[in-house]
Enzyme design. Structure first.
Site, PDB file in Angstrom:
ATOM      1  CG  ASP A   1      -2.596   0.621   1.480  1.00 13.23           C
ATOM      2  OD1 ASP A   1      -2.300   1.263   0.195  1.00 13.23           O
ATOM      3  OD2 ASP A   1      -2.981   1.546   2.500  1.00 13.23           O
TER       4      ASP A   1
ATOM      5  CG  ASN B   1      -7.984  -1.838  -4.619  1.00  9.15           C
ATOM      6  OD1 ASN B   1      -7.104  -2.972  -4.840  1.00  9.15           O
ATOM      7  ND2 ASN B   1      -7.720  -1.115  -3.813  1.00  9.15           N
TER       8      ASN B   1
HETATM    9  C1  IPE Z   1      -4.886  -2.482  -0.210  1.00  9.57           C
HETATM   10  O1  IPE Z   1      -5.049  -1.700  -0.436  1.00  9.57           O
HETATM   11  C2  IPE Z   1      -5.260  -3.677  -1.303  1.00  9.57           C
HETATM   12  C3  IPE Z   1      -3.827  -3.414  -1.810  1.00  9.57           C
HETATM   13  C4  IPE Z   1      -2.602  -3.265  -1.413  1.00  9.57           C
HETATM   14  C5  IPE Z   1      -3.781  -3.740  -3.381  1.00  9.57           C
HETATM   15  P1  IPE Z   1      -6.569   0.164  -0.706  1.00  9.57           P
HETATM   16  O2  IPE Z   1      -5.433   0.495  -0.477  1.00  9.57           O
HETATM   17  O3  IPE Z   1      -7.072  -0.620  -1.343  1.00  9.57           O
HETATM   18  O4  IPE Z   1      -6.543  -0.367   1.428  1.00  9.57           O
HETATM   19  P2  IPE Z   1      -7.786   0.797   2.038  1.00  9.57           P
HETATM   20  O5  IPE Z   1      -8.497   0.870   1.093  1.00  9.57           O
HETATM   21  O6  IPE Z   1      -6.900   1.837   2.255  1.00  9.57           O
HETATM   22  O7  IPE Z   1      -8.354  -0.462   2.860  1.00  9.57           O
HETATM   23  C1  IPE Z   2      -1.531  -0.119  -3.336  1.00 13.94           C
HETATM   24  O1  IPE Z   2      -1.094   0.978  -3.577  1.00 13.94           O
HETATM   25  C2  IPE Z   2      -1.756  -0.716  -4.361  1.00 13.94           C
HETATM   26  C3  IPE Z   2      -3.510  -0.549  -4.852  1.00 13.94           C
HETATM   27  C4  IPE Z   2      -4.380  -0.675  -3.870  1.00 13.94           C
HETATM   28  C5  IPE Z   2      -3.670  -1.181  -6.635  1.00 13.94           C
HETATM   29  P1  IPE Z   2      -2.504   2.525  -2.908  1.00 13.94           P
HETATM   30  O2  IPE Z   2      -2.861   2.928  -4.933  1.00 13.94           O
HETATM   31  O3  IPE Z   2      -3.541   2.365  -2.448  1.00 13.94           O
HETATM   32  O4  IPE Z   2      -1.780   3.565  -3.182  1.00 13.94           O
HETATM   33  P2  IPE Z   2      -2.422   4.730  -2.003  1.00 13.94           P
HETATM   34  O5  IPE Z   2      -2.748   4.119  -0.686  1.00 13.94           O
HETATM   35  O6  IPE Z   2      -3.586   5.118  -2.484  1.00 13.94           O
HETATM   36  O7  IPE Z   2      -1.521   5.850  -1.277  1.00 13.94           O
HETATM   37 MG    MG Z   3      -3.812   2.634  -0.866  1.00 17.34          MG
END
Ligand code: IPE
Ligand code: IPE
Ligand code: MG
Length: 223
Positions: free
Chosen positions: A10, A58
């Site tokens: 993340d 997502n």
């Molecule tokens: C969790 O991250 C999913 C992945 C890393 C693929 P998210 O960014 O989707 O999680 P939330 O929305 O902060 O809970």
């Molecule tokens: C995790 O990084 C990757 C996926 C969920 C695909 P994020 O895209 O959630 O990055 P932040 O949390 O918005 O910084």
């Molecule tokens: Mg995230």
């Protein structure tokens, strides 16, 4: 030493935004970090590693971002197919592949089949959700005609059936939650959270997490 570490990758979006870049760039650098971490875990001799790449939630993101992630994923899958014999690990995709088009799904299944006799496992969670995994497992058991089940039966139909128990879940990006990841498997996993954003996460950070793991006293409910 943990046998199986699972990573919640993340922080890609924030990493990009802090640099004034579009979120998609964060995902590109996220793939680089993924390669580095995977290579390092392989060197360390971990039996299994799991990477949370895309969740069932997502899909709510803007189309442009989802498309960019899928493009990166396709590029990685195609590279894997070409280099399959250079890699020593077994590839397993966690999640419902049913949402992907035929071409992508076939490619994922080919990679799984071609590496299935290898012992070291890399799980890539794509369209993965812990709740989806549990519901899917129940439906598989029902389809088998089961009326009562044991925990062993249940484990055998989870997406992670081929992996050893998850010893540690590492989440980058600073949020203190598991976001629908490995709900069943997390039962006795050690949890490790770091503020480091995923694109900045690398071998040293993995080592740091493992040192922390080695200091934890795991009791599994005992004394
Ligand atoms: C969790 O991250 C999913 C992945 C890393 C693929 P998210 O960014 O989707 O999680 P939330 O929305 O902060 O809970
Ligand atoms: C995790 O990084 C990757 C996926 C969920 C695909 P994020 O895209 O959630 O990055 P932040 O949390 O918005 O910084
Ligand atoms: Mg995230």
């Amino acid at each position: 030493m943990p046998r199986h570490i699972a990573f919640i990758m993340d922080g890609n979006g924030r990493w990009a935004q802090r640099r004034g870049l579009p979120r998609e760039q964060g995902h590109r650098f996220g793939v680089k970090a993924f390669r580095n971490v995977l290579e390092h875990c392989d060197k360390l001799g971990l039996e299994a590693t799991t990477f949370y790449a895309f969740s069932t939630e997502n899909w709510k993101r803007p189309k442009r971002e989802v498309n960019a992630i899928m493009k990166l994923m396709d590029a990685y899958l195609s590279e894997c197919e070409q280099k399959i014999d250079e890699y020593a690990f077994r590839i397993v995709f966690l999640g419902d592949k049913g949402v992907f088009d035929e071409k992508r799904r076939a490619r994922m299944e080919r990679l799984e089949a071609r590496t299935s006799n290898r012992s070291r496992i890399v799980n890539i969670a794509l369209n993965y959700g812990g709740r989806d995994e549990i519901v899917n497992a129940c439906n598989r058991l029902l389809a088998d005609g089961k009326e009562t089940i044991t925990a062993e039966d249940f484990k055998a139909v989870l997406y992670t059936a081929s992996s050893p128990e998850v010893d540690m879940i590492v989440r980058t990006g600073g949020d203190l939650r598991i976001s629908n990841f490995l709900l069943w498997q997390a039962a006795y996993a050690e949890l490790y959270f770091t503020d480091v954003l995923w694109p900045d996460f690398g071998p040293d950070e993995v080592d740091r997490a493992i040192v922390e793991f080695s200091k934890r006293k795991r009791r599994f409910g005992g004394v």
